[in-house]
Design a protein around this motif. Sequence first.
Motif, PDB file in Angstrom:
ATOM      1  N   LEU A   1       0.835  -1.210   0.000  1.00  0.00           N
ATOM      2  CA  LEU A   1       0.000   0.000   0.000  1.00  0.00           C
ATOM      3  C   LEU A   1       0.868   1.257   0.000  1.00  0.00           C
ATOM      4  N   GLY A   2       2.069   1.135   0.516  1.00  0.00           N
ATOM      5  CA  GLY A   2       2.996   2.264   0.492  1.00  0.00           C
ATOM      6  C   GLY A   2       3.402   2.660  -0.918  1.00  0.00           C
ATOM      7  N   PHE A   3       3.151   1.796  -1.870  1.00  0.00           N
ATOM      8  CA  PHE A   3       3.465   2.050  -3.279  1.00  0.00           C
ATOM      9  C   PHE A   3       2.447   2.983  -3.938  1.00  0.00           C
ATOM     10  N   LEU A   4       1.283   3.133  -3.360  1.00  0.00           N
ATOM     11  CA  LEU A   4       0.194   3.891  -3.986  1.00  0.00           C
ATOM     12  C   LEU A   4       0.573   5.294  -4.462  1.00  0.00           C
ATOM     13  N   PRO A   5       1.393   6.060  -3.750  1.00  0.00           N
ATOM     14  CA  PRO A   5       1.739   7.385  -4.277  1.00  0.00           C
ATOM     15  C   PRO A   5       2.401   7.346  -5.654  1.00  0.00           C
ATOM     16  N   TYR A   6       3.032   6.239  -6.005  1.00  0.00           N
ATOM     17  CA  TYR A   6       3.669   6.129  -7.314  1.00  0.00           C
ATOM     18  C   TYR A   6       2.651   6.097  -8.462  1.00  0.00           C
ATOM     19  N   ILE A   7       1.420   5.774  -8.154  1.00  0.00           N
ATOM     20  CA  ILE A   7       0.396   5.730  -9.196  1.00  0.00           C
ATOM     21  C   ILE A   7       0.213   7.112  -9.831  1.00  0.00           C
ATOM     22  N   TYR A   8       0.456   8.146  -9.071  1.00  0.00           N
ATOM     23  CA  TYR A   8       0.289   9.503  -9.579  1.00  0.00           C
ATOM     24  C   TYR A   8       1.328   9.857 -10.657  1.00  0.00           C
ATOM     25  N   ILE A   9       2.475   9.248 -10.611  1.00  0.00           N
ATOM     26  CA  ILE A   9       3.587   9.629 -11.493  1.00  0.00           C
ATOM     27  C   ILE A   9       3.248   9.527 -12.979  1.00  0.00           C
TER      28      ILE A   9
ATOM     29  N   VAL B   1       5.876   7.775 -18.861  1.00  0.00           N
ATOM     30  CA  VAL B   1       4.616   7.508 -19.559  1.00  0.00           C
ATOM     31  C   VAL B   1       4.539   6.074 -20.077  1.00  0.00           C
ATOM     32  N   ASN B   2       5.618   5.316 -19.947  1.00  0.00           N
ATOM     33  CA  ASN B   2       5.588   3.902 -20.346  1.00  0.00           C
ATOM     34  C   ASN B   2       6.234   3.083 -19.236  1.00  0.00           C
ATOM     35  N   LEU B   3       6.091   1.778 -19.331  1.00  0.00           N
ATOM     36  CA  LEU B   3       6.582   0.894 -18.274  1.00  0.00           C
ATOM     37  C   LEU B   3       8.099   0.992 -18.112  1.00  0.00           C
ATOM     38  N   HIS B   4       8.820   1.072 -19.208  1.00  0.00           N
ATOM     39  CA  HIS B   4      10.281   1.162 -19.136  1.00  0.00           C
ATOM     40  C   HIS B   4      10.715   2.392 -18.343  1.00  0.00           C
ATOM     41  N   ASN B   5      10.181   3.547 -18.671  1.00  0.00           N
ATOM     42  CA  ASN B   5      10.556   4.781 -17.969  1.00  0.00           C
ATOM     43  C   ASN B   5      10.079   4.770 -16.514  1.00  0.00           C
ATOM     44  N   PHE B   6       8.890   4.194 -16.307  1.00  0.00           N
ATOM     45  CA  PHE B   6       8.369   4.110 -14.946  1.00  0.00           C
ATOM     46  C   PHE B   6       9.284   3.242 -14.072  1.00  0.00           C
ATOM     47  N   LEU B   7       9.730   2.116 -14.596  1.00  0.00           N
ATOM     48  CA  LEU B   7      10.627   1.236 -13.842  1.00  0.00           C
ATOM     49  C   LEU B   7      11.994   1.885 -13.627  1.00  0.00           C
ATOM     50  N   ARG B   8      12.458   2.661 -14.605  1.00  0.00           N
ATOM     51  CA  ARG B   8      13.713   3.415 -14.420  1.00  0.00           C
ATOM     52  C   ARG B   8      13.589   4.369 -13.241  1.00  0.00           C
ATOM     53  N   LEU B   9      12.441   5.023 -13.168  1.00  0.00           N
ATOM     54  CA  LEU B   9      12.202   5.952 -12.063  1.00  0.00           C
ATOM     55  C   LEU B   9      12.058   5.189 -10.743  1.00  0.00           C
ATOM     56  N   LEU B  10      11.262   4.146 -10.749  1.00  0.00           N
ATOM     57  CA  LEU B  10      11.001   3.381  -9.533  1.00  0.00           C
ATOM     58  C   LEU B  10      12.283   2.811  -8.935  1.00  0.00           C
ATOM     59  N   PHE B  11      13.151   2.259  -9.774  1.00  0.00           N
ATOM     60  CA  PHE B  11      14.391   1.658  -9.282  1.00  0.00           C
ATOM     61  C   PHE B  11      15.555   2.637  -9.271  1.00  0.00           C
ATOM     62  N   ARG B  12      15.271   3.904  -9.546  1.00  0.00           N
ATOM     63  CA  ARG B  12      16.255   4.993  -9.444  1.00  0.00           C
ATOM     64  C   ARG B  12      17.529   4.696 -10.228  1.00  0.00           C
ATOM     65  N   LEU B  13      17.357   4.192 -11.422  1.00  0.00           N
ATOM     66  CA  LEU B  13      18.511   3.793 -12.220  1.00  0.00           C
ATOM     67  C   LEU B  13      19.363   4.977 -12.665  1.00  0.00           C
TER      68      LEU B  13
END
Length: 190
Positions: free
Chosen positions: A77-85, A101-113
Amino acid sequence: LLISASVYFLFSWRSTLKTKDGVLKLRLSLIFLGLAVFHHHTSILIFPAYLYFIYLNKKDYFKKKIQLLYLAAFFLLGFLPYIYIPFAAFRKTPINWDYAVNLHNFLRLLFRLDYGTFTSSTFLTNATLKNRLIESVHYFFFLKADFGYLGLFLIFLGLVYLFVKDKTLFYFIVLVELFTGPFFLFYAVF
């Protein structure tokens, strides 16, 4: 603040294990822990201490898979704020890290690559085992410099008191300290 709130609810849960209120407190603890981890990934370093603490206080949570799924769900549930991104990215806001705007960029952001929570800086990735061990040992020199001998003595007395009065809390604190201190420096090699 998120870690502090999580630890507060974790300790409150322990004091009310037998009540329905206790279950709510554990769930709140995990939600705040999830928020902390998704806010700053190094918060994951306290996981071993949490697992240990929950296991020692409520072993039957680890015997039933459904209980573990509930615990994981409240953490997520702590992940929910990421839905806004992605919504913000589609609106093309002026400050838009990784344009998620796509899964690749979202995962780059999520994992702070792009800025290295899970990867060391390029000049540090070839650190030798010797350098990593030296970095971990330096942690104790930092403690001495920050707290002085009197502070270290008081910390030692506090740990002895905890060991005598509440071994579960003692080991929780020791695990948090080990994983966020020497282990993190061994990994990160600053």
